[in-house]
Design a protein around this motif. Structure first.
Motif, PDB file in Angstrom:
ATOM      1  N   ASN A 130       5.243  11.462  -8.402  1.00 26.36           N
ATOM      2  CA  ASN A 130       5.209  10.713  -7.141  1.00 26.36           C
ATOM      3  C   ASN A 130       3.901  11.022  -6.437  1.00 26.36           C
ATOM      4  O   ASN A 130       3.463  12.170  -6.432  1.00 26.36           O
ATOM      5  N   HIS A 131       3.288   9.996  -5.884  1.00 21.91           N
ATOM      6  CA  HIS A 131       2.028  10.239  -5.188  1.00 21.91           C
ATOM      7  C   HIS A 131       1.806   9.222  -4.086  1.00 21.91           C
ATOM      8  O   HIS A 131       2.446   8.164  -4.048  1.00 21.91           O
ATOM      9  N   LYS A 132       0.889   9.573  -3.197  1.00 25.07           N
ATOM     10  CA  LYS A 132       0.390   8.606  -2.211  1.00 25.07           C
ATOM     11  C   LYS A 132      -0.937   8.088  -2.733  1.00 25.07           C
ATOM     12  O   LYS A 132      -1.649   8.807  -3.430  1.00 25.07           O
TER      13      LYS A 132
END
Ligand code: ADP
Ligand code: MG
Length: 265
Positions: A57-59
């Motif tokens: 998961n990342h921004k």
């Protein structure tokens, strides 16, 4: 360096629980890249390549050029850090190599005879054809790393990502391993994580420093001052058996003569 970007990373941040492993990363990978990723332990090197592989998961945004897309999968070969690979899985060395044939995944698909021949040929190239039927729990770390390289290259990717690929490979094969990687770099972009700047410098064309933030350096030589500016404190190791031709031909255009290379000739 080609202007064709194959991976574009914009404003990428990755956190685990409350720890921010990567902050606001902006980075491009080009189609003819051969880059080394260096940085201290825990600096976020593996996190960066796992983010590219889409497993975190990342921004922010990670986008891929059309040339990297193949059906629903990406033409990226990935060799994980061997410590991230579960060796309790009861599969053989041949099956490790075969599992790199992405389109064949899923239990209804069977590998064809030609798949198996290709896998054996790839194992042979890495000097482990005789281990084809061995369960992965019964080979050495270095032999497993060679099998993982086979898996990463068997579908002829456009981008090959290697995370500390030689940590368990013995010295004798390490030289051969890097020779193969260099040969592969004529046909695909390569991103290789290593904690060893000496080895990396003799092989790659560019260096990416990762320590929560990321800096791309478009040369294979770094000064102590640049490392400091990149907030990249790393341990310098020595390697006597790696060719240093790149350094030998470097004419010191603006680079101080003090290079961070310690090697016996
Ligand atoms: P490197 O590969 O440069 O050694 P990593 O990307 O593995 O660094 O780790 C970066 C930071 O993120 C470290 O502080 C590490 O402890 C933390 N980290 C990595 N993986 C996890 C995880 N699965 N859960 C929690 N923290 C993690
Ligand atoms: Mg790592």
């Amino acid at each position: 360096m080609s202007q064709n970007v194959i991976v574009s990373i914009r404003n990428l941040s990755v956190s685990y629980d409350n720890i921010e492993a990567l902050s606001d990363v902006n980075l491009d990978i080009y189609e003819d890249d051969f880059v080394g990723i260096i940085g201290p332990n825990g600096g976020g090197k593996s996190t960066l390549v796992k983010a590219i592989m889409g497993s975190l998961n990342h921004k922010g945004e990670i986008s891929f050029a059309d040339t990297l897309h193949k059906g629903r999968s990406l033409r990226i070969g990935y060799m994980p850090q061997v410590s991230d690979f579960d060796t309790r899985f009861p599969i053989s060395i041949l099956e490790v190599a075969l599992s790199g044939l992405q389109s064949k995944r899923g239990f209804l698909n069977r590998y064809t005879q030609s798949d198996k021949e290709l896998a054996r040929k790839t194992l042979d190239r890495m000097g482990i054809a005789d281990l084809a039927d061995r369960p992965i729990g019964e080979v050495s770390g270095g032999q497993l790393q060679r099998a993982l390289l086979c898996r990463a290259i068997i579908s002829e990717p456009k981008l090959l990502i290697l995370d500390e690929p030689t940590n368990f490979v013995d010295n004798r094969f390490e030289f051969e391993f890097y020779r193969i990687v260099k040969e592969l770099s004529d046909h695909m972009a390569i991103v290789m994580v290593s904690h060893d700047l000496g080895t990396i410098s003799s092989l790659v064309k560019s260096i990416i420093c990762v320590n929560q933030t990321v800096h791309r350096h478009n040369s294979n030589i770094l000064t102590a001052e640049q490392l400091e500016n990149y907030n990249c404190p790393i341990q310098i190791l020595s390697h006597g058996n790696i060719p240093h031709t790149v350094l030998a031909h470097h004419d010191g255009d603006g680079c101080p003569s003090h290079h961070l290379h310690h090697h016996d000739e």
